[in-house]
Design a protein around this motif. Structure first.
Motif, PDB file in Angstrom:
ATOM      1  N   TYR A  72       0.826  -1.200   0.000  1.00  0.00           N
ATOM      2  CA  TYR A  72       0.000   0.000   0.000  1.00  0.00           C
ATOM      3  C   TYR A  72       0.864   1.255   0.000  1.00  0.00           C
ATOM      4  CZ  TYR A  72      -3.961  -3.050   0.844  1.00  0.00           C
ATOM      5  OH  TYR A  72      -4.923  -4.031   0.730  1.00  0.00           O
ATOM      6  N   GLY A  73       1.721   1.388  -0.998  1.00  0.00           N
ATOM      7  CA  GLY A  73       2.503   2.604  -1.149  1.00  0.00           C
ATOM      8  C   GLY A  73       3.800   2.586  -0.379  1.00  0.00           C
ATOM      9  N   ASN A  74       4.687   3.523  -0.704  1.00  0.00           N
ATOM     10  CA  ASN A  74       5.912   3.702   0.082  1.00  0.00           C
ATOM     11  C   ASN A  74       6.134   5.173   0.351  1.00  0.00           C
ATOM     12  OD1 ASN A  74       6.922   4.254  -2.644  1.00  0.00           O
ATOM     13  ND2 ASN A  74       8.930   4.182  -1.692  1.00  0.00           N
ATOM     14  N   TRP A  75       6.774   5.467   1.476  1.00  0.00           N
ATOM     15  CA  TRP A  75       6.931   6.835   1.941  1.00  0.00           C
ATOM     16  C   TRP A  75       8.332   7.067   2.481  1.00  0.00           C
ATOM     17  CZ3 TRP A  75       2.822   3.675   2.833  1.00  0.00           C
ATOM     18  CH2 TRP A  75       1.580   4.083   2.331  1.00  0.00           C
ATOM     19  N   MET A  76       8.824   8.296   2.321  1.00  0.00           N
ATOM     20  CA  MET A  76      10.064   8.713   2.947  1.00  0.00           C
ATOM     21  C   MET A  76       9.724   9.312   4.305  1.00  0.00           C
ATOM     22  SD  MET A  76      12.253   7.733   0.741  1.00  0.00           S
ATOM     23  CE  MET A  76      13.740   8.449   1.459  1.00  0.00           C
ATOM     24  N   VAL A  77      10.216   8.697   5.376  1.00  0.00           N
ATOM     25  CA  VAL A  77       9.837   9.076   6.737  1.00  0.00           C
ATOM     26  C   VAL A  77      11.086   9.454   7.514  1.00  0.00           C
ATOM     27  CG1 VAL A  77       8.654   8.329   8.833  1.00  0.00           C
ATOM     28  CG2 VAL A  77       7.938   7.440   6.605  1.00  0.00           C
ATOM     29  N   SER A  78      11.058  10.578   8.229  1.00  0.00           N
ATOM     30  CA  SER A  78      12.169  10.985   9.079  1.00  0.00           C
ATOM     31  C   SER A  78      11.635  11.414  10.433  1.00  0.00           C
ATOM     32  CB  SER A  78      12.955  12.140   8.442  1.00  0.00           C
ATOM     33  OG  SER A  78      12.209  13.334   8.500  1.00  0.00           O
ATOM     34  N   SER A  79      12.528  11.709  11.362  1.00  0.00           N
ATOM     35  CA  SER A  79      12.127  12.063  12.721  1.00  0.00           C
ATOM     36  C   SER A  79      11.502  13.449  12.807  1.00  0.00           C
ATOM     37  CB  SER A  79      13.335  11.993  13.661  1.00  0.00           C
ATOM     38  OG  SER A  79      14.323  12.921  13.254  1.00  0.00           O
ATOM     39  N   THR A  80      11.594  14.233  11.743  1.00  0.00           N
ATOM     40  CA  THR A  80      11.054  15.592  11.802  1.00  0.00           C
ATOM     41  C   THR A  80       9.535  15.621  11.793  1.00  0.00           C
ATOM     42  OG1 THR A  80      11.187  15.793   9.394  1.00  0.00           O
ATOM     43  CG2 THR A  80      13.084  16.554  10.668  1.00  0.00           C
ATOM     44  N   LYS A  81       8.911  14.555  11.301  1.00  0.00           N
ATOM     45  CA  LYS A  81       7.455  14.538  11.243  1.00  0.00           C
ATOM     46  C   LYS A  81       6.946  13.102  11.107  1.00  0.00           C
ATOM     47  CE  LYS A  81       5.368  17.700   8.840  1.00  0.00           C
ATOM     48  NZ  LYS A  81       4.794  18.481   7.720  1.00  0.00           N
ATOM     49  N   MET A  82       5.914  12.776  11.878  1.00  0.00           N
ATOM     50  CA  MET A  82       5.265  11.488  11.714  1.00  0.00           C
ATOM     51  C   MET A  82       4.527  11.472  10.379  1.00  0.00           C
ATOM     52  SD  MET A  82       2.426   9.620  14.150  1.00  0.00           S
ATOM     53  CE  MET A  82       1.178  10.880  13.911  1.00  0.00           C
ATOM     54  N   MET A  83       4.702  10.418   9.586  1.00  0.00           N
ATOM     55  CA  MET A  83       3.970  10.289   8.344  1.00  0.00           C
ATOM     56  C   MET A  83       2.574   9.769   8.655  1.00  0.00           C
ATOM     57  SD  MET A  83       2.502   8.917   5.625  1.00  0.00           S
ATOM     58  CE  MET A  83       2.532   7.188   6.096  1.00  0.00           C
ATOM     59  N   SER A  84       1.562  10.533   8.299  1.00  0.00           N
ATOM     60  CA  SER A  84       0.194  10.138   8.575  1.00  0.00           C
ATOM     61  C   SER A  84      -0.657  10.420   7.353  1.00  0.00           C
ATOM     62  CB  SER A  84      -0.349  10.908   9.783  1.00  0.00           C
ATOM     63  OG  SER A  84      -1.645  10.461  10.122  1.00  0.00           O
ATOM     64  N   THR A  85      -1.412   9.429   6.944  1.00  0.00           N
ATOM     65  CA  THR A  85      -2.248   9.604   5.753  1.00  0.00           C
ATOM     66  C   THR A  85      -3.478   8.714   5.830  1.00  0.00           C
ATOM     67  OG1 THR A  85      -2.223   9.626   3.326  1.00  0.00           O
ATOM     68  CG2 THR A  85      -1.060   7.810   4.393  1.00  0.00           C
ATOM     69  N   ILE A  86      -4.495   9.072   5.078  1.00  0.00           N
ATOM     70  CA  ILE A  86      -5.698   8.263   4.922  1.00  0.00           C
ATOM     71  C   ILE A  86      -5.911   8.067   3.434  1.00  0.00           C
ATOM     72  CG2 ILE A  86      -8.176   8.058   5.356  1.00  0.00           C
ATOM     73  CD1 ILE A  86      -7.841   9.914   7.718  1.00  0.00           C
ATOM     74  N   LYS A  87      -6.068   6.824   3.016  1.00  0.00           N
ATOM     75  CA  LYS A  87      -6.167   6.508   1.599  1.00  0.00           C
ATOM     76  C   LYS A  87      -7.359   5.592   1.327  1.00  0.00           C
ATOM     77  CE  LYS A  87      -2.401   8.551   0.097  1.00  0.00           C
ATOM     78  NZ  LYS A  87      -2.465   9.662  -0.880  1.00  0.00           N
ATOM     79  N   LEU A  88      -7.934   5.751   0.139  1.00  0.00           N
ATOM     80  CA  LEU A  88      -8.871   4.759  -0.356  1.00  0.00           C
ATOM     81  C   LEU A  88      -8.056   3.618  -0.935  1.00  0.00           C
ATOM     82  CD1 LEU A  88     -11.821   3.967  -0.972  1.00  0.00           C
ATOM     83  CD2 LEU A  88     -11.544   5.082  -3.211  1.00  0.00           C
ATOM     84  N   ALA A  89      -8.276   2.406  -0.465  1.00  0.00           N
ATOM     85  CA  ALA A  89      -7.445   1.275  -0.854  1.00  0.00           C
ATOM     86  C   ALA A  89      -8.319   0.097  -1.278  1.00  0.00           C
ATOM     87  CB  ALA A  89      -6.540   0.862   0.303  1.00  0.00           C
ATOM     88  N   GLN A  90      -7.688  -0.878  -1.900  1.00  0.00           N
ATOM     89  CA  GLN A  90      -8.383  -2.056  -2.375  1.00  0.00           C
ATOM     90  C   GLN A  90      -7.999  -3.281  -1.560  1.00  0.00           C
ATOM     91  OE1 GLN A  90      -7.489  -2.356  -6.552  1.00  0.00           O
ATOM     92  NE2 GLN A  90      -9.035  -0.829  -7.129  1.00  0.00           N
ATOM     93  N   GLY A  91      -8.953  -4.199  -1.403  1.00  0.00           N
ATOM     94  CA  GLY A  91      -8.699  -5.443  -0.709  1.00  0.00           C
ATOM     95  C   GLY A  91      -8.116  -6.487  -1.643  1.00  0.00           C
TER      96      GLY A  91
END
Length: 390
Positions: A72-91
Motif C-alpha cells: 500500500y505505497g511507500n513513503w520517505m519518513v524521518s524524525s522531523t514529522k510522523m507520516m500520517s495519511t488516509i487513503k482509499l485502498a483495495q482489498g
C-alpha cells in the motif's frame, strides 16, 4: 490528539502525506511460500489471553485459502514529522468479494527487509474501515503487528469490501529519511466456500486518558451485542505500562489479553530467549478506536474510528521526541490473544478494562511529557443466528 470532523481529518492527513508515492494496491500471491518453523514458546502456547498467534509465514493456509500480500505505497519518513495519511485502498478479492479469514501487517525497506524497532522504524498504527458487506471498522494494529485469524476453530471470515479507507501512521527516530513500504498479507476464501459465514468486529476503547503513577485502570463504555454469536478472537492494544486488557460479557471476565514485554536491546527474542519474528515495541501512540459494532451498509463517515464520546479521531503531525526510559528499557512486543472462547446472546453488554502498572513497566514520554495512554480491545463475533448485523 484533537477531535476532528471526518472532512478535516481527511484533509489534514492528505496534506501531511509525503510525495511521491507508489500506487495503492500492488499485490502478489504468497500462497505457496514454505512455512517457517515456529520456535517462539508464546506461539506454541494454548493459554487464552497469553498465546500469540503464529505469523502466516509460519503456517499453511487453512481450508484451501489463498494468501495475498498487498503493498500500500511507500513513503520517505524521518524524525522531523510522523507520516500520517488516509487513503482509499483495495482489498485482496476485487469485486467478486471474499471472506478474509486472517490478516497481518508489516513495513519493509526497499531491499525487502522487515523494518522494526531494531532499526528505529515503527508501524505507529494502521486501521481499516469502510462500507459494504463487512461494514464499519474492519481491523487495526500497532507496531506489535499481531496476526488476526477468525477460523482457528470454526468457518468464519470478514466479508471484505472491494475498497476501504486505510489510515496509516509511520514513524522513525532517525533524522535521515527512511524509505518504508506498508504491506498487508491476507488469507481469504471465496464467498461461495461451503460453511463459511461473515463475522463482525466490536471495538472497545478507553479513549486517551492521561498517564498516572502506580497501578490503575480505565474502563470502556459498554457495547450491546446485537445477536447471538461465537466469540472468535479478541486482543488488546495498550501503551507501555500496560499489564492487560480484560474483556467482560454480562459482567463476567471472558478474556484477559496479557501484554508481553521485550527489551529493545534484545530485539528478535521473546521473554524466554527464543527467536521471535515479530518482536518489537508497541505502536508509539497506538490507535484511538471506534466504540462500535459494524453495521451493514454504514457510510464511510459512520465507519470512521471514533473516540469513546463519539467524536472523530484526529492525529497530531508535529515533531516528536521519544524517551525510552522506565521498566529497564522494556516495551510491549506482543498482546496475548483469545480465540474461540465462548458465546454471547442478543442484548448482552460487553466492556473492557485496561490495567496499567507504571511502576513495574515504566511509561513512554514525548517531548518530556508522559505519553497519553490507550486501551483498545478488538472483539470479533461470528453469528450463530440471524440478526447479528441488524
Amino acid at each position: 490528539m484533537k477531535t476532528f470532523t471526518l472532512v478535516s481529518s481527511l484533509l489534514a492527513a492528505a496534506y501531511a502525506a509525503p510525495a511521491p508515492e507508489q500506487a495503492i494496491g500492488e499485490a502478489r500471491d504468497v500462497t505457496q511460500a514454505a512455512p517457517v518453523p515456529i520456535d517462539n514458546p508464546l506461539m506454541r502456547s494454548t493459554e487464552q489471553g497469553v498465546k500469540v498467534l503464529p505469523r502466516m509465514s509460519m503456517t499453511e493456509p487453512k481450508d484451501g485459502a489463498k494468501r495475498t500480500t498487498v503493498k500500500y505505497g511507500n513513503w520517505m519518513v524521518s524524525s522531523t514529522k510522523m507520516m500520517s495519511t488516509i487513503k482509499l485502498a483495495q482489498g485482496p478479492c476485487g469485486l467478486a468479494g471474499c471472506y478474509v479469514t486472517a490478516m497481518e501487517a508489516t513495513i519493509r525497506y526497499p531491499d525487502g527487509k522487515e523494518a522494526n524497532v531494531d532499526t528505529n522504524a515503527w508501524l505507529h498504527h494502521i486501521a481499516l474501515f469502510g462500507t459494504g458487506g463487512g461494514g464499519g471498522s474492519i481491523w487495526a494494529a500497532g507496531n506489535e503487528r499481531p496476526t488476526l485469524r477468525l477460523n482457528t476453530g470454526s468457518k468464519y471470515g470478514f466479508d471484505f469490501p472491494s475498497a476501504f479507507m486505510l489510515m496509516i501512521d509511520l514513524m522513525t527516530e532517525d533524522v535521515k529519511p527512511k524509505n518504508l513500504t506498508l504491506e498487508i498479507t491476507y488469507e481469504h476464501v471465496p464467498r461461495t466456500t461451503p460453511g463459511y459465514k461473515a463475522a463482525t468486529m466490536y471495538w472497545l476503547t478507553i479513549g486517551e486518558p492521561a498517564a498516572k503513577t502506580g497501578k490503575y485502570s480505565f474502563s470502556t463504555m459498554p457495547s450491546i451485542v446485537s445477536g447471538a454469536g461465537q466469540l472468535l478472537y479478541s486482543i488488546g492494544h495498550m501503551h507501555d505500562g500496560g499489564d492487560n486488557m480484560s474483556l467482560y460479557v454480562g459482567g463476567n471476565l471472558v478474556c484477559k489479553s496479557v501484554m508481553h514485554y521485550n527489551s529493545r536491546a534484545g530485539y528478535g527474542k521473546d521473554a524466554n530467549g527464543a527467536a521471535d519474528e515479530h518482536a518489537g515495541m508497541a505502536g508509539m501512540a497506538g490507535m484511538a478506536g471506534a466504540k462500535g459494532k459494524a453495521a451493514s451498509g454504514s457510510t464511510a463517515a459512520a465507519a470512521m474510528p471514533k473516540t469513546a464520546s463519539g467524536g472523530m479521531v484526529g492525529h497530531s503531525h508535529t515533531k516528536r521526541q521519544h524517551a525510552h526510559g522506565g521498566g529497564g528499557g522494556l516495551h510491549i512486543s506482543d498482546p496475548g490473544a483469545c480465540t474461540d472462547f465462548g458465546t454471547v446472546t442478543s442484548g448482552q453488554s460487553m466492556k473492557a478494562t485496561a490495567f496499567y502498572d507504571a511502576g513495574k513497566y515504566g511509561l513512554m514520554e514525548h517531548n518530556g511529557a508522559k505519553e497519553r495512554l490507550m486501551g483498545n480491545m478488538r472483539v470479533y463475533i461470528g453469528p450463530t443466528s440471524t440478526g447479528l448485523f441488524g
